[in-house]
Scaffold this active site. Structure first.
Site, PDB file in Angstrom:
ATOM      1  N   LYS A  51       0.736  -1.671   0.161  1.00  0.00           N
ATOM      2  CA  LYS A  51      -0.246  -0.332  -0.423  1.00  0.00           C
ATOM      3  C   LYS A  51       1.283   1.461  -0.091  1.00  0.00           C
ATOM      4  O   LYS A  51       1.853   0.988   0.813  1.00  0.00           O
ATOM      5  CB  LYS A  51      -1.216   0.301   1.297  1.00  0.00           C
ATOM      6  N   LYS A  84      -7.120   7.368  -0.185  1.00  0.00           N
ATOM      7  CA  LYS A  84      -8.345   8.102   0.508  1.00  0.00           C
ATOM      8  C   LYS A  84      -8.967   9.235  -0.269  1.00  0.00           C
ATOM      9  O   LYS A  84      -9.742  10.164   0.420  1.00  0.00           O
ATOM     10  CB  LYS A  84      -8.388   8.672   2.127  1.00  0.00           C
ATOM     11  N   GLY A 205      -3.529  -0.108  11.684  1.00  0.00           N
ATOM     12  CA  GLY A 205      -3.150  -0.205  13.066  1.00  0.00           C
ATOM     13  C   GLY A 205      -2.775  -0.494  13.757  1.00  0.00           C
ATOM     14  O   GLY A 205      -2.466  -0.461  14.938  1.00  0.00           O
ATOM     15  N   ARG A 228       4.825   1.357  10.080  1.00  0.00           N
ATOM     16  CA  ARG A 228       5.983   1.893  10.589  1.00  0.00           C
ATOM     17  C   ARG A 228       7.009   0.722  11.189  1.00  0.00           C
ATOM     18  O   ARG A 228       7.897   0.701  11.499  1.00  0.00           O
ATOM     19  CB  ARG A 228       5.637   2.636  11.507  1.00  0.00           C
TER      20      ARG A 228
END
Lengths: 248, 248
Positions: A51, A84, A205, A228
């Site tokens: 992504k 988005k 997340g 991350r």
């Protein structure tokens, strides 16, 4: 083959539900290119898709992105533009045509645009091009509760949360997938019950933001978006491998 | 000088409330560069700012955008990145740092992100850099009514529309401006009454989308965003000039 089949097949082939968010810290374009290629090569055996967000799209531009997408496809990965998108229809169309032409298989869109003159032209374009659209249902960060969690009035005669309306809209629009934060497994569970098995659920997340990978999958997520904690590690391949092993 | 002063001064100096949306149809990067420079040169005397969206950012990348922004600044124009940024905080920060570094004076953001871990880091970065943030209050296209026009429950004890909540949030966040469609002058009027004279109101949708320029200004908009009716014309300078004269 549409996007849903494409990414399900990649998940099957790779034996991994991990979507790598290739979100690198700001740097010079040449360094970003090298780092992106290296992270992709190291992690490709343990992920099913990649992504990309503004972290790479802005400094590299689409011409710089193309070789990364080619390498990802070569490694059997699906490619998602996580932008988005939420503009008026004509702008959504132009943006999507650039993304799809560059090689992305799907993109994320904001339901705040609504349908007429908003997301309708985007879905139409995606259908024609055989590409996917993933709609934000409930984002992963704390502030998302201020908006996605809002109680709305008079909708089908009963109170409902804004995210539930977004899910209804995504179903009506025949979206390919939803983004639902891994930080909210109860919301994932409720949405999975509503949408059934056909709709893909992507849960971002995991890791830095505190989402629990296993809990998100058990609640009904199809894919985990991890950024991350993998890409900023010294050994991204090793971290991706450990995460995948811990899921099994 | 902050963004509000910057763009107000540009409006004063140019005697024009027109923000040009430099939204060109997809083409090769070299042709887009030439056309963007030409349109900017032709229209600069009749506008106070220029707004760039994915139409140019994606094909040109930030390195290709920089000379356009330099030329715009040289002509006394403010520069806005209209990307409706609405991601998690860390992504918003990275994207904004690239946009600001490239020379944009402000960017648009989606209130759907909420504050904590969403727009808060973006506002913090913009404040430190002396840049502006413009929040979507009510978009210009028909589908916007499905979401921005939604009735929400239990907010401060009375029913309210989602866009009204976005306006309250933008005030609390000390946003520099709001986007309110020129297609909805009544909404512009209601929002102006609520926010007072300090908050800038940008009204897109003039021309192709059917918004009436004069009605939007009379309702309380500070700036008119005009794109296709100028940039797709054979003589963009002449069209911009006529529009400005019609406003006086």
């Amino acid at each position: 083959m549409g996007f849903r089949e494409l990414i399900r097949e990649a998940r099957e082939n790779k034996g991994s539900p991990i979507v790598l968010a290739l979100d690198l810290r700001p740097d010079k374009p040449s360094k970003l290119m090298r780092k992106a290629s290296w992270v992709l090569e190291e992690t490709a055996p343990y992920i099913c898709a990649v992504k990309l967000n503004f972290h790479l799209i802005l400094p590299l531009g689409l011409s710089g992105i193309r070789p990364i997408l080619d390498a990802a496809h070569g490694a059997g990965l699906a490619c998602i533009a996580d932008v988005k998108l939420g503009d008026i229809g004509s702008t959504n169309e132009v943006a999507a045509s650039y993304f799809f032409e560059a090689g992305f298989d799907a993109l994320t869109a904001s339901p705040l645009s609504g349908w007429e003159g908003g997301l309708e032209p985007l879905f139409k374009l995606a259908r024609e091009a055989g590409k996917g659209i993933i709609v934000l249902a409930y984002m992963s960060h704390p502030g998302a509760s201020e908006t996605f969690g809002l109680e709305i009035a008079g909708w089908k005669g009963k109170y409902q949360r804004l995210y539930e309306l977004f899910v209804e809209k995504a179903l009506n629009w025949n979206a390919d997938g939803l983004v639902v934060g891994a930080t909210r497994p109860d919301v994932i569970r409720a949405i999975r019950e509503r949408v059934g098995p056909g709709m893909l659920i992507f849960a971002p997340g995991v890791g830095f933001q505190g989402g629990d990978a296993r809990a998100a999958l058990e609640a009904g997520a199809d894919f985990l978006i991890v950024g991350r904690s993998i890409v900023l590690a010294d050994e991204p391949g090793r971290v991706a491998k450990s995460l995948l092993e811990a899921l099994k």
